[in-house]
Design a protein around this motif. Sequence first.
Motif, PDB file in Angstrom:
ATOM      1  N   ILE A   1       6.162  46.338  64.067  1.00 40.31           N
ATOM      2  CA  ILE A   1       4.750  46.078  64.257  1.00 40.31           C
ATOM      3  C   ILE A   1       4.542  44.877  65.164  1.00 40.31           C
ATOM      4  O   ILE A   1       4.981  43.867  64.587  1.00 40.31           O
ATOM      5  CB  ILE A   1       3.791  46.103  62.864  1.00 40.31           C
ATOM      6  N   LYS A   2       3.936  45.096  66.294  1.00 41.97           N
ATOM      7  CA  LYS A   2       3.746  43.911  66.988  1.00 41.97           C
ATOM      8  C   LYS A   2       2.046  43.320  66.932  1.00 41.97           C
ATOM      9  O   LYS A   2       1.352  44.200  67.330  1.00 41.97           O
ATOM     10  CB  LYS A   2       4.062  44.199  68.573  1.00 41.97           C
ATOM     11  N   LYS A   3       1.886  42.396  66.583  1.00 41.13           N
ATOM     12  CA  LYS A   3       0.536  41.741  66.415  1.00 41.13           C
ATOM     13  C   LYS A   3       0.476  41.044  67.664  1.00 41.13           C
ATOM     14  O   LYS A   3       0.831  40.001  67.798  1.00 41.13           O
ATOM     15  CB  LYS A   3       0.467  40.962  64.991  1.00 41.13           C
ATOM     16  N   GLN A   4      -0.518  41.363  68.572  1.00 44.49           N
ATOM     17  CA  GLN A   4      -0.721  40.757  69.868  1.00 44.49           C
ATOM     18  C   GLN A   4      -1.795  39.350  69.792  1.00 44.49           C
ATOM     19  O   GLN A   4      -2.534  39.417  69.067  1.00 44.49           O
ATOM     20  CB  GLN A   4      -1.267  41.759  70.765  1.00 44.49           C
TER      21      GLN A   4
ATOM     22  N   PRO B   1       7.807  48.882  55.605  1.00 40.57           N
ATOM     23  CA  PRO B   1       8.827  49.586  55.145  1.00 40.57           C
ATOM     24  C   PRO B   1       8.463  51.199  55.653  1.00 40.57           C
ATOM     25  O   PRO B   1       7.394  51.707  55.489  1.00 40.57           O
ATOM     26  CB  PRO B   1       9.013  49.602  54.104  1.00 40.57           C
ATOM     27  N   ARG B   2       9.724  52.224  56.125  1.00 42.44           N
ATOM     28  CA  ARG B   2       9.353  53.694  56.403  1.00 42.44           C
ATOM     29  C   ARG B   2      10.304  54.316  55.243  1.00 42.44           C
ATOM     30  O   ARG B   2      11.071  53.734  54.650  1.00 42.44           O
ATOM     31  CB  ARG B   2       9.561  53.740  57.792  1.00 42.44           C
TER      32      ARG B   2
ATOM     33  N   SER C   1       3.464  37.799  70.903  1.00 43.63           N
ATOM     34  CA  SER C   1       3.556  38.774  69.891  1.00 43.63           C
ATOM     35  C   SER C   1       4.261  38.313  68.640  1.00 43.63           C
ATOM     36  O   SER C   1       5.361  37.897  68.772  1.00 43.63           O
ATOM     37  CB  SER C   1       3.907  40.294  70.410  1.00 43.63           C
ATOM     38  N   MET C   2       3.426  38.210  67.523  1.00 37.37           N
ATOM     39  CA  MET C   2       3.865  38.245  66.129  1.00 37.37           C
ATOM     40  C   MET C   2       4.631  39.460  65.821  1.00 37.37           C
ATOM     41  O   MET C   2       4.223  40.464  65.924  1.00 37.37           O
ATOM     42  CB  MET C   2       3.280  37.979  65.248  1.00 37.37           C
ATOM     43  N   LYS C   3       6.017  39.394  65.597  1.00 37.59           N
ATOM     44  CA  LYS C   3       6.866  40.518  65.012  1.00 37.59           C
ATOM     45  C   LYS C   3       6.687  40.673  63.542  1.00 37.59           C
ATOM     46  O   LYS C   3       7.186  39.888  62.813  1.00 37.59           O
ATOM     47  CB  LYS C   3       7.897  40.559  65.608  1.00 37.59           C
TER      48      LYS C   3
END
Length: 121
Positions: A104-107, A95-96, A89-91
């Motif tokens: 956010i994990k981009k699988q 911002p919140r 997964s790309m991490k």
Amino acid sequence: MTTSSPTATTAQAHGRFIRGSVSKVRRVLDQIRGRSYRDALIMLEFMPYRSTGPITKVLRSAVANAEHNLGLDPSTLVISQASADMGPSMKRYRPRAQGRAFAIKKQTCHISIAVAPQTES
């Protein structure tokens, strides 16, 4: 894409680090597993899913391997194995409120397709 041939009558192709979740890719692979090459291409052409693009590319690669390396006729090929495994997964961070960060994990996934000639039964 890498290729390998574990048996003399089976040709494989692998697509690695494909962006998309494993579950979304598996729902398409479940539909084409066991079908002929021609039927699978027609099904992939008209499915409304984003993952059909990379799957079509890997399927065409597997059939090209069967045709070039093993001398098999594409019209007789059937999808014998089709699987998807989880990749890294790309991490990324978003911002919140109040200075916090939201992960956010981009699988990614690895797609493997094997084709074999149709057995007469």
